[in-house]
Design an enzyme around this catalytic site. Structure first.
Site, PDB file in Angstrom:
ATOM      1  N   THR A  46      13.870   7.329  48.279  1.00  0.00           N
ATOM      2  CA  THR A  46      15.048   8.051  48.760  1.00  0.00           C
ATOM      3  C   THR A  46      14.635   8.849  49.991  1.00  0.00           C
ATOM      4  O   THR A  46      13.469   9.209  50.129  1.00  0.00           O
ATOM      5  CB  THR A  46      15.636   8.960  47.666  1.00  0.00           C
ATOM      6  OG1 THR A  46      14.628   9.871  47.234  1.00  0.00           O
ATOM      7  CG2 THR A  46      16.106   8.147  46.481  1.00  0.00           C
ATOM      8  N   THR A  48      14.694  11.927  51.568  1.00  0.00           N
ATOM      9  CA  THR A  48      13.889  13.152  51.643  1.00  0.00           C
ATOM     10  C   THR A  48      12.516  12.946  51.013  1.00  0.00           C
ATOM     11  O   THR A  48      11.499  13.365  51.548  1.00  0.00           O
ATOM     12  CB  THR A  48      14.620  14.317  50.948  1.00  0.00           C
ATOM     13  OG1 THR A  48      15.937  14.402  51.456  1.00  0.00           O
ATOM     14  CG2 THR A  48      13.904  15.634  51.164  1.00  0.00           C
ATOM     15  N   CYS A  49      12.487  12.298  49.859  1.00  0.00           N
ATOM     16  CA  CYS A  49      11.226  12.047  49.159  1.00  0.00           C
ATOM     17  C   CYS A  49      10.291  11.231  50.049  1.00  0.00           C
ATOM     18  O   CYS A  49       9.088  11.503  50.130  1.00  0.00           O
ATOM     19  CB  CYS A  49      11.466  11.275  47.857  1.00  0.00           C
ATOM     20  SG  CYS A  49      12.698  12.009  46.769  1.00  0.00           S
ATOM     21  N   HIS A  50      10.853  10.245  50.705  1.00  0.00           N
ATOM     22  CA  HIS A  50      10.046   9.295  51.467  1.00  0.00           C
ATOM     23  C   HIS A  50       9.621   9.841  52.811  1.00  0.00           C
ATOM     24  O   HIS A  50       8.486   9.629  53.232  1.00  0.00           O
ATOM     25  CB  HIS A  50      10.849   7.994  51.649  1.00  0.00           C
ATOM     26  CG  HIS A  50      10.045   6.866  52.189  1.00  0.00           C
ATOM     27  ND1 HIS A  50       9.124   6.176  51.423  1.00  0.00           N
ATOM     28  CD2 HIS A  50       9.997   6.307  53.414  1.00  0.00           C
ATOM     29  CE1 HIS A  50       8.563   5.233  52.161  1.00  0.00           C
ATOM     30  NE2 HIS A  50       9.055   5.283  53.367  1.00  0.00           N
TER      31      HIS A  50
END
Lengths: 161, 186
Positions: A46, A48-50
């Protein structure tokens, strides 16, 4: 619902998965006797996570090691194959251990579960970072808004170790 | 010409309702001759909602289902077969190829990128397993992957109607649902 994990709590005795469904890992056994950073994220791949959250921990790995951290673990409610693929895409290699919380057991045990069924199809993990020493939680930094990286960033955690 | 799946039969207990209505919540089976339900799935990083009836109207399409993005058989064999044989499928009159899984759109996009599927196989996220459950194509993989997933299947759809439906009897294998097998029947 379990109340959110706080300093002084012990890590729950939950099984996560390392790369495949037949590679279980008990989180408390993995963390016994070690200084560990655990990062929880809503979803592999996703945005932000990535792009923001995990790369910070990969980049700050040496700084964390210099502060005595033995292991950095990232946990998400994704299956083990997705987590392994994400590790490959991030180039996290031997810096961040990606563990699958396939059934959200760890997230729920920490009180870090969040219902993202509408967007991602299931209960997921809130965004947080945590420092744990010999299975005792030392600091917890949970994002109020899981779509952002602020309190749970690697640079913020470094100030607390 | 209607064609029944030769590798596994789907036993349906209830017929699909008229097109335009959502399927009842009880599990049922989609079968040859049925119209696709008017359900919305999700495609792409923009989380675009796509209506199945609109998506497949007026086209000759393939829709194949996989248990999981990045899982071994799906990644090594199944998706690559459709990417590789895309031009052959087009030559047989197929105008669009879709892959469906119970994975979120971010995972599906990453999987597409990892397999060079862009421009060939479009990815549909049945994020909450509504389509696979309603169509009788769901598989409980809670113990392995954490939840309900899609069976491994392939459908040929003409103007929104299922003309062919094959389901792998063993979801860990890809035999009759591979592109080269499907090509023989097109």
């Amino acid at each position: 619902m379990t109340s959110q994990v706080k300093p002084g709590d012990r890590l729950p005795q939950v099984t996560l998965f390392d790369g495949a469904p037949n590679k279980p890992v008990r989180i408390d056994e993995l963390c016994a006797g070690k200084s560990v950073v655990i990062v929880g994220v809503p979803g592999a791949f996703t945005p932000t996570c990535h792009s923001s959250h995990l790369p910070g921990f990969v980049a700050d790995f040496d700084k964390l090691k210099a502060k005595g951290v033995d292991l950095v673990i990232c946990v998400a409610v994704n299956d083990p194959f997705v987590m392994a693929a994400w590790a490959g895409a991030l180039g996290s290699g031997d810096k961040v251990l990606m563990l699958a919380d396939s059934r959200a057991e760890f997230a729920k045990a920490l009180g870090m579960d969040i219902d993202l069924t509408a967007v991602l199809g299931s209960v997921r993990c809130r965004r947080f970072s945590m420092h744990v020493v010999d299975n005792v939680v030392k600091s917890v930094n949970a994002e109020e808004d899981s779509s952002k990286v602020d309190a749970s960033s690697s640079c913020r955690l470094l100030t607390k170790i | 010409m209607h064609r029944l799946g030769f590798c596994a039969g789907q036993l349906g207990s209830l017929r699909l309702r008229l097109a335009g209505q959502l399927l009842p919540a009880r599990a049922m089976s989609l079968k040859v001759g049925d119209k696709l339900p008017a359900m919305e799935l999700v495609e792409g990083l923009e989380m675009k909602k796509v209506n199945l009836q609109e998506l497949f109207a007026g086209q000759r399409s393939i829709l194949f289902g996989v248990p999981g993005a990045f899982t071994p058989t799906c990644s090594r064999v199944h998706l690559p077969s459709y990417v590789r044989d895309y031009d052959k499928l087009k030559a047989k009159g197929i105008s669009q190829v879709f892959c469906l899984a119970v994975n979120d759109p971010f995972v599906m996009q990453a999987w597409s990128d990892a397999n060079g599927a862009e421009g060939k196989v479009r990815m549909l996220s049945d994020t909450q397993a509504i389509f696979v459950e309603a169509a009788g194509l769901s598989l409980d993989l809670s113990h392995l992957l954490g939840g309900l997933r899609a069976k491994r299947f392939v459908m040929v759809i003409e103007d929104g109607v299922v003309k062919q439906l094959d389901v792998e009897p063993d979801p860990t294998k890809a035999t009759c649902t591979l592109a080269d097998q499907l090509l023989q029947s097109l």
